[in-house]
Each structure stands twice: as structure tokens, then as C-alpha cells.
Design a protein around this motif. Structure first.
Motif, mmCIF file in Angstrom:
data_model
loop_
_atom_site.group_PDB
_atom_site.id
_atom_site.type_symbol
_atom_site.label_atom_id
_atom_site.label_comp_id
_atom_site.label_asym_id
_atom_site.label_seq_id
_atom_site.Cartn_x
_atom_site.Cartn_y
_atom_site.Cartn_z
ATOM 1 N N ARG A 229 0.840 -1.204 0.000
ATOM 2 C CA ARG A 229 0.000 0.000 0.000
ATOM 3 C C ARG A 229 0.875 1.255 0.000
ATOM 4 N N PHE A 230 0.312 2.351 -0.499
ATOM 5 C CA PHE A 230 1.009 3.626 -0.432
ATOM 6 C C PHE A 230 0.044 4.724 -0.016
ATOM 7 N N THR A 266 4.908 3.935 2.389
ATOM 8 C CA THR A 266 4.318 2.671 1.937
ATOM 9 C C THR A 266 4.236 1.712 3.118
ATOM 10 N N SER A 267 3.588 0.589 2.887
ATOM 11 C CA SER A 267 3.441 -0.422 3.930
ATOM 12 C C SER A 267 4.573 -1.433 3.928
ATOM 13 N N PHE A 268 5.553 -1.259 3.061
ATOM 14 C CA PHE A 268 6.674 -2.204 3.008
ATOM 15 C C PHE A 268 7.309 -2.338 4.383
ATOM 16 N N ASN A 269 7.491 -3.590 4.827
ATOM 17 C CA ASN A 269 7.946 -3.857 6.184
ATOM 18 C C ASN A 269 9.076 -4.878 6.206
ATOM 19 N N GLY A 270 9.802 -4.968 5.121
ATOM 20 C CA GLY A 270 10.899 -5.914 5.048
ATOM 21 C C GLY A 270 10.700 -6.923 3.945
ATOM 22 N N PHE A 271 11.812 -7.491 3.464
ATOM 23 C CA PHE A 271 11.760 -8.390 2.313
ATOM 24 C C PHE A 271 11.018 -9.687 2.606
ATOM 25 N N ASP A 272 10.880 -10.029 3.874
ATOM 26 C CA ASP A 272 10.290 -11.320 4.234
ATOM 27 C C ASP A 272 8.954 -11.197 4.954
ATOM 28 N N ARG A 273 8.304 -10.034 4.829
ATOM 29 C CA ARG A 273 7.016 -9.828 5.493
ATOM 30 C C ARG A 273 5.991 -9.347 4.473
ATOM 31 N N GLU A 274 4.790 -9.895 4.565
ATOM 32 C CA GLU A 274 3.715 -9.534 3.638
ATOM 33 C C GLU A 274 3.354 -8.058 3.807
ATOM 34 N N PRO A 275 3.440 -7.264 2.729
ATOM 35 C CA PRO A 275 3.182 -5.826 2.869
ATOM 36 C C PRO A 275 1.720 -5.484 3.090
ATOM 37 N N LEU A 280 3.492 -1.976 7.367
ATOM 38 C CA LEU A 280 3.476 -0.781 8.189
ATOM 39 C C LEU A 280 2.210 0.027 7.933
ATOM 40 N N ASP A 281 1.906 0.928 8.855
ATOM 41 C CA ASP A 281 0.757 1.825 8.700
ATOM 42 C C ASP A 281 1.214 3.033 7.898
ATOM 43 N N VAL A 283 -0.354 5.307 6.224
ATOM 44 C CA VAL A 283 -1.083 6.574 6.402
ATOM 45 C C VAL A 283 -0.580 7.295 7.645
ATOM 46 N N ARG A 284 -0.436 6.574 8.731
ATOM 47 C CA ARG A 284 0.046 7.203 9.959
ATOM 48 C C ARG A 284 1.456 7.751 9.770
ATOM 49 N N ILE A 285 2.307 6.969 9.102
ATOM 50 C CA ILE A 285 3.682 7.432 8.885
ATOM 51 C C ILE A 285 3.687 8.710 8.049
ATOM 52 N N ALA A 286 2.896 8.717 6.979
ATOM 53 C CA ALA A 286 2.833 9.908 6.118
ATOM 54 C C ALA A 286 2.263 11.098 6.887
ATOM 55 N N GLN A 287 1.264 10.862 7.734
ATOM 56 C CA GLN A 287 0.695 11.951 8.530
ATOM 57 C C GLN A 287 1.719 12.514 9.507
ATOM 58 N N ASP A 288 2.454 11.632 10.172
ATOM 59 C CA ASP A 288 3.456 12.091 11.135
ATOM 60 C C ASP A 288 4.546 12.896 10.443
ATOM 61 N N GLN A 289 4.993 12.408 9.286
ATOM 62 C CA GLN A 289 6.017 13.143 8.538
ATOM 63 C C GLN A 289 5.520 14.529 8.163
ATOM 64 N N LEU A 290 4.270 14.603 7.694
ATOM 65 C CA LEU A 290 3.706 15.872 7.251
ATOM 66 C C LEU A 290 3.543 16.834 8.421
#
Length: 806
Positions: A229-230, A266-275, A280-281, A283-290
Motif C-alpha cells: 500500500r502507499f 508505503t506499507s513495506f515492512n521488510g523483504f520477508d514480510r507480507e506488505p 506498516l501503517d 497513512v500514519r507514517i505519512a501523517q506524522d512526517q507531514l
């Protein structure tokens, strides 16, 4: 003059801002290959600079199709190995080519385009006094023009410290600044503008077929909830106008200035974890950055950005001569250069542009710069914009250490650690060996299997399995330049041992008693047997043997540094002595194949059999002159015309042969002007697009990085235990200077030369060391403690002084 005074004058000269590194244009971009590239090592932006509508292609280094790979996709593939080897032993090359197809797996996934940010400015397209600039030192894009009697300016950058893209817009008249913000994407997405923020959310497909497979059913497959997700959040701040939102549009009216902030995650959380399921969340990460960025004004964001970027970019200054045409647009400069004009400013600019791109694209842990860096507008990009590991990924990082950007090497080094995880399964199931192995392609999911869609791929590229061996040399190179023993002991050593275990098990005894690889290919090239068969699968290609030899040498040297000894080291020592030797063919060239066979295409773009000359170290003009001359003969057969990245490799090869004329000739040809096209094209010779992106064609960023590395290789070499100054200096660069290059052993090097003659050198040691320095036939041993600085004059006489002189 006293040596100390001379050193002070040189330092002042080298630190002077004699060159402003910038790309300049007098019209907006129409094609991707004309855009201004921005990036913070994760988020990429391609700025068109439009007048009526500004377009900005957006990317995130972690937005790929697919999810974690199943490395056991073909668990019994290794069982076909005996019949392949039997065919090779019988000289049945055609059967071997067919049988190895049973030892293939799936294709890689693709790097995805995130979307396009659109600013509807409402201005007439025929603007006056238009200028569009990318300033490399500050990593900022600037657009200025006049229309309707008003002067408009935009300044943009993508910040690493604050994780946002910031765009400052202004108008020379109060109330004249108005625009609408929109977002579009080739992926599945939805947009809403509410509360003063535009929010776009979407997801990447779970599968994307490589574009070279053509039109086919289910080329793009979505599975809701499973793809990466992005989220993109845009907000207008610090304005004297009125901000409104309506549906999926954010608008500004009646302003003279405003700042647009864009936050992406994005929701990318590592090469071995289902995105999708374990991501990752975003939306929350993008909101915090903004939110955090919005608490700072534009000048603060800009200052933090330029300070961060400059801490890397400013380490190296290259002066090859004055600018012959100050202010000339970069596209026109390229055309002028292609017509034969001299332009030392352009040649230095291209070198620094490669460093700029590496800083801008390689700062995401475990996610190295891909085939297009981080800039891609295509849903099915050329070659999936993946990690092509038979040259291209490695070439991306050739300039990392020597041009003083060791930190940018880290994403690749971490990625190698990921590859070793899946690669252990690939080594076991595809090749029947210990250790870990990687084949022709990979992706963000650390795919390590041979590609080809389970038998559909040609063995020339699909079945090559030496990428793990090659990539392991990067581990040693990082240590060689940094002298970081903790890294060597804790991270590099176990990975190098694992790659060596694979190589040891993959080697078998050949008919002459030497150790050979079987099956073996030379990346993407074909041989022609005396009987006329054109094939790929054989034994002991020169590339295989060179890469294994390099790894074994690195491992044994690392063992000396770490004072290690073990059973596997004895295995390596024994095998190293028995490796099939390099062979010189009847035409005097270094053979690519075990047998003295012709190439199906003698001018093929790949020159993998010359790995031992560069980037390897086991062929050297001084130490192995006969083999070096055979490598030169091979290059002469290849010629100079090729793809962009191939020309870049040949620059480095000619530099290792200390042929400055030929290296510079190829550097000029690498900068041949290539016009952009609406769709990616694969025809025509390689060169450079208007925005200095490398043209394979189409765009491949490794050509940029290889070109930058080639310039450094002409000026400084340190691969065989000595620091060689100006080893391949071309006549065209008769007078110049460079500050801040790195040599192996942990030392920075500044060089000044005049009329082809060395004037002075400054060495700055990061660690204790004894450095053998040479220029021509002159030689000097310099011993320095950590933090100490020495100056060598043109005769390599030495004076030591404090670091404060710098």
C-alpha cells in the motif's frame, strides 16, 4: 616556496567554489528523460517544470509489485544437474542448453510508479524568460518564468531529514499566485481532499510481468489487501492566500507565496514480510512526517536539507577546466559536445551528477538503487526496473567508495544480507550446494533463484548463478576503503564464507585436472562452436573463474586481517591453486570461453570475461602484462560503440590499462546526445538524454554511475596495494585538480596537476596506515597515523602537517 605555504595555497584553491554544478534549460520538459530528478534516497521526484500545469512523477523506493518470494519454488531443480553435466562432458552443447531450462524459476517482480502530482497553474504556455535549473550541490530544482506581467518562481527539493517534498511557490504581484493540486496514478488508488489536506491511497499489484514478455494475459494482477500500500499527503502551508478543498482537488487563491508539502510512505515492512497483511501503517507514517514538517518554515526545511545533502556531496570537488560556454542550456551543451566541441565543465558536471544520483537514490536500509535508481514512470518498466545482478546492480555502486560516498553503499550491503537468506535455499534446491547463491535478477523481496518462468528463459541470461560471488566482492571493497574491522568481522566475513562455500561446491574437476564450473554461461552472450552451433551453456567461462578467484583472494586476505583460520580456508587455498587458468586465444585476446570459440556477436555489449581487469584485480598491466595485453586485444575486438552502460564499463577497463586517450574517447561517446521518445525504445547506440540520464537506451542509471566511476579510475587507482596517481590522465585534462577521492586503506586523496605533470598531492588518513604512492616511475612510502595529513609534491617528496591546513 615553503611546502607548508604551497599546501595552504593548494587547499585554498581546491576549496574555492570554482564550479557551480547545475543543469539548466530554457523550456519545460516534455518527456521523462528531460525532467529534473530529485530524491532523498527513498522518495524520487521527476519535475517537468510546466507552465500551464506542473507535473511531478513520484516514486518510493519500497513500492514494488509482489510480496515475499518462495525460494523453494522448484525444490528438485538440482536433480537435473547430473544430466546437464553429462551432456557437457559429451560435448552435446545443444542438449545442455535445453536441459538447464529445467533448473529455472520465476521472474522477478517490478518496481512500480507511485503516481503523478499535478499543479494546475492556469498560465499561458508561452511564458517569457523561462529557466529551469537543477542545482546539484543543494539538490534543489528551480523554475522561473514571466507571464501576464508577473514573475513566477518555484523551488523544490525532497528532504532526507524531514522525509517530505517541499515546493515553494511565489509570484511578484500580490494575489497573483493561484493553483490547483491533483494526483493521478497508474496503480489502483483513490483521492480525497478534506481539511486542507489532499490524501491519495492505493496499492501495487501482486504481480507484474516483465515488459519484454510483451502483451500477455494477466500481465498485471491485483489482489486487494495483499499488495504494498502507499499513501500520499499534500498540504499547502505558509501562505497569504486562501486554501480550499473540493472532492479530490486542493486549491489556492489570491496568494503571493505558498509552500506545498508532500509526504509519502508505503506499507513495506521488510523483504520477508507480507506488505498487505503484515505491513506498516503507511497513512500514519505519512501523517506524522507531514505534521512534523509543517511545524517548520520553508527556510528551515531548506537549510536542514542542504546541510544534510552537502555533507556528502561537498566531499569531492573536481576541476577539469573553465566553462567554455557559461549559461548555455544543458541540452544544447550536450549537442555542442556531440559535435566535437571541448567542454571540461560538462565532463566534470557528468561526474558529479553520478554522485548526486547516488546520494539521491541510495539511502533506504536494505533497498539499493535499482535499474532506474528510484525514478520510474512505467507500470511495466524496462527490464522491470529490477536488480539485474550480472553487471548493472554492481555497477550502480562502483563510485560509492572511491568518490567518498561509503554511506550510500550501505543499502546494497544490507541487501546482500537479505539475499543470503533466500540464497541459501536457492543454493540447496537449484544447485545442490552449501552456502548461498544469487542468479541473474532480483527484486526488493531478495529473490535469488534463476529466472525464466520455469523453462521459458534463454540460458544465456536465465541460468547464470554467479551474482552472489560477485556481490560478495562489494563486502571486501567496503572494508578495503573504510578499514572498518567490525564490519568485516561481524557482517562481511560470514557472507563471504557462505559465497565461498557455494563456489567450492559448484566447482568440479575438469578433463585437464583443473577445477571448473559446470554448467557455466557468460552473461547474455553466446558462443559459436567450430560446427556452427550457437549456444550459451558450457564449462568454466572466464567470467566464472575470475569472480571465484576474486572472492577466494578477498576471503584469504580477510582471514589475514582478522587472524582467522578454519577448515574452509584450507579448502579455499587448495581450490584457488587448481582453478582453470585464464586463456589467450589464437587471435591474441583473452578467451571468453573455456574453448577457443568465437563469439556469436564479437561486439556484444557484455564484456564479462574482462571482470579480472575491472572491477576485479587479478589482471593488472604491471603485474600480469601478458594477460593485460590479451584484455586489450579483447577490447579492440569489442570496439567502442555499444549501449550506455557498456561504454561506461569500457571506460573503466581502458583506465585500468592506463590508456587515458581511449578512456576519454569512450567518455565522450558516453555523453553522446540521445533525444527522448514518447515510449521506451531499445534501438540505437547508447549515450545521454537531455537531463543527463544514461541511455541504454532506454534509461538505465548504471551507465551514469559507471561513467562517474570511470572518471575516478582515470585519476586515482588503488586496487593492487599501491595508490596510483593520474594513471590514465587524458591529454584533454592537461590541467586540473580533484579533492576528496578515496583510496583503499582508508585515506582521502587530493591531486593537482598542470600540463599533464603532477604538482602536489594531499593524503588524509582516517586510520593508521602505510601507503605506497606512485606517479609514473616515481614512488614513495608514506606512513600516517589516524587523522594525520601529508603533502607530496610533484616529485613525491613528503611534508607532514596538521589537518587544520585543510
Amino acid at each position: 616556496m615553503h611546502p607548508l605555504i604551497s599546501a595552504l595555497l593548494l587547499a585554498a584553491t581546491l576549496n574555492a567554489d570554482t564550479t557551480r554544478y547545475e543543469l539548466r534549460y530554457v523550456q519545460a520538459a516534455e518527456h521523462f528523460e528531460e525532467t529534473l530528478l530529485l530524491g532523498n534516497g527513498r522518495v524520487g521526484a521527476s519535475v517537468f517544470g510546466g507552465v500551464g500545469t506542473e507535473q511531478v512523477y513520484l516514486n518510493d523506493a519500497t513500492l514494488w509489485s509482489g510480496g515475499p518470494v518462495d525460494p523453494r519454488m522448484n525444490p528438485r531443480a538440482f536433480e537435473h544437474l547430473p544430466e546437464v553435466r553429462a551432456a557437457l562432458a559429451a560435448g552435446d552443447w545443444e542438449s545442455a542448453d535445453q536441459l538447464v531450462r529445467e533448473m529455472q524459476g520465476s521472474f522477478s517482480q517490478s518496481y512500480a510508479p507511485l503516481g503523478t502530482l499535478l499543479l494546475d497553474m492556469g498560465h499561458a504556455a508561452e511564458a517569457e524568460d523561462y529557466v529551469r535549473i537543477l542545482d546539484l550541490a543543494s539538490a534543489t530544482a528551480k523554475i522561473e518564468y514571466r507571464t501576464g506581467g508577473v514573475r513566477y518562481e518555484r523551488q523544490a527539493f525532497v528532504s532526507h531529514p524531514d522525509r517530505v517534498m517541499a515546493v515553494r511557490l511565489s509570484a511578484s504581484q500580490p494575489g497573483a499566485l493561484e493553483f490547483r493540486v491533483r494526483f493521478e496514478s497508474l496503480l489502483r488508488y483513490r483521492v480525497i481532499a478534506d481539511g486542507g489536506t489532499l490524501t491519495a491511497r492505493g496499492e501495487a499489484p501482486v504481480h507484474a510481468e516483465p515488459s519484454y514478455r510483451g502483451d500477455m494475459p494477466n500481465a498485471i494482477v491485483y489482489d486487494e489487501g495483499r499488495g504494498t500500500r502507499f499513501a500520499v499527503l499534500a498540504r499547502i502551508v505558509d501562505t497569504d492566500g486562501t486554501v480550499t478543498d473540493d472532492g479530490d482537488v486542493l486549491a489556492l487563491e489570491g496568494a503571493s507565496h505558498a509552500t506545498l508539502l508532500v509526504s509519502i510512505s508505503t506499507s513495506f515492512n521488510g523483504f520477508d514480510r507480507e506488505p498487505g497483511l503484515d505491513g506498516l501503517d503507511e497513512v500514519r507514517i505519512a501523517q506524522d512526517q507531514l505534521s512534523l514538517a509543517a511545524d517548520r518554515d520553508f527556510e528551515s526545511l531548506l537549510d536542514r536539507h542542504t546541510t544534510d545533502f552537502g555533507s556528502f556531496f561537498d566531499r569531492v570537488v573536481l576541476d577539469l577546466g573553465s566553462d567554455p560556454v557559461p549559461g548555455l542550456a544543458t541540452d544544447e551543451r550536450l549537442r555542442r559536445y556531440a559535435d566535437g566541441a571541448s567542454d571540461p565543465y560538462l565532463e566534470a558536471l557528468y561526474f558529479q551528477f553520478g554522485r548526486y544520483l547516488l546520494i539521491s537514490s541510495s539511502r533506504t536500509p536494505g533497498v539499493p538503487a535499482n535499474l532506474q535508481g528510484i525514478w520510474n514512470p512505467h507500470l511495466r518498466p524496462p527490464w522491470s526496473s529490477n536488480y539485474t545482478t550480472n553487471i548493472n546492480l554492481e555497477m550502480n555502486y562502483w563510485p560509492a567508495e572511491v568518490t567518498n560516498l561509503s554511506e550510500m553503499h550501505e543499502p546494497l550491503l544490507e541487501f546482500i544480507e537479505n539475499l543470503a537468506v533466500t540464497g541459501r535455499v536457492s543454493a540447496e534446491t537449484f544447485w545442490g550446494t552449501r552456502g548461498w547463491a544469487v542468479s541473474h535478477n532480483s527484486d526488493i523481496w531478495a529473490m535469488s533463484n534463476p529466472v525464466g518462468d520455469f523453462g521459458q528463459g534463454h540460458p544465456a541470461w536465465a541460468n547464470w548463478n554467479m551474482a552472489g560471488v560477485w556481490l560478495s566482492t562489494h563486502l571486501w571493497e567496503h572494508f578495503a576503503f573504510t578499514q572498518d574491522r567490525d564490519f568485516l568481522r561481524d557482517r562481511a566475513w560470514p557472507l563471504m564464507v557462505g559465497a565461498a562455500e557455494f563456489a567450492l561446491d559448484w566447482l568440479i574437476e575438469g578433463e585437464d585436472g583443473t577445477l571448473v564450473t559446470a554448467p557455466s554461461t557468460s552473461p547474455e552472450n553466446l558462443y559459436r562452436t567450430p560446427g556452427g552451433y550457437e549456444g550459451a551453456t558450457t564449462i568454466a567461462t572466464t567470467a566464472d573463474m575470475a569472480m571465484i578467484r576474486e572472492l577466494f583472494d578477498d576471503l584469504l586476505t580477510a582471514a589475514d586481517v582478522l587472524r582467522r583460520d578454519s577448515e574452509i580456508l584450507q579448502e579455499v587455498r587448495n581450490a584457488r591453486e587448481r582453478l582453470a587458468p585464464y586463456r589467450i586465444g589464437g587471435d591474441g585476446s583473452l578467451q571468453e570461453w573455456y574453448h577457443d570459440w568465437e563469439d556469436a556477436d564479437p561486439r556484444h555489449r557484455h564484456q564479462s570475461h574482462l571482470f579480472a581487469l575491472h572491477p576485479g584485480t587479478t589482471i593488472d598491466l604491471a603485474l600480469t602484462p601478458e594477460l593485460a595485453e590479451a584484455a586489450r586485444a579483447a577490447l579492440e575486438i569489442k570496439g567502442d560503440e555499444s549501449t550506455g552502460w557498456s561504454k561506461a564499463w569500457r571506460i573503466n577497463l581502458w583506465a585500468r590499462l592506463r590508456d587515458g586517450f581511449r578512456a576519454h574517447k569512450l567518455y565522450r561517446e558516453l555523453l553522446s546526445f540521445v533525444p527522448p521518445v514518447a515510449e521506451p525504445g531499445y534501438d540505437g547506440g547508447g549515450g545521454t538524454y537531455p537531463n543527463l540520464m544514461d541511455a541504454h537506451p532506454p534509461f538505465q542509471i548504471d551507465g551514469n554511475f559507471g561513467g562517474t566511476a570511470g572518471v575516478a579510475e582515470m585519476l586515482l587507482q588503488s586496487h593492487v596495494g599501491e595508490i596510483r596517481l593520474l594513471p590514465a590522465l587524458p591529454v584533454a585534462w592537461a590541467t586540473g585538480s580533484v579533492r576528496g577521492l578515496k583510496a583503499r586503506g582508508g585515506v582521502e586523496v587530493d591531486i593537482e596537476w598542470r600540463q599533464g605533470l603532477l604538482q602536489s598531492v594531499i593524503l588524509r588518513a582516517a586510520v593508521d596506515g602505510v601507503f605506497e604512492v606512485s606517479w609514473g616511475t616515481a614512488w614513495r612510502t608514506v606512513e600516517l597515523g589516524a587523522g594525520e595529513v601529508a603533502r607530496l609534491d610533484g616529485r613525491l617528496q613528503t611534508t607532514r602537517f596538521d589537518d587544520e591546513v585543510r
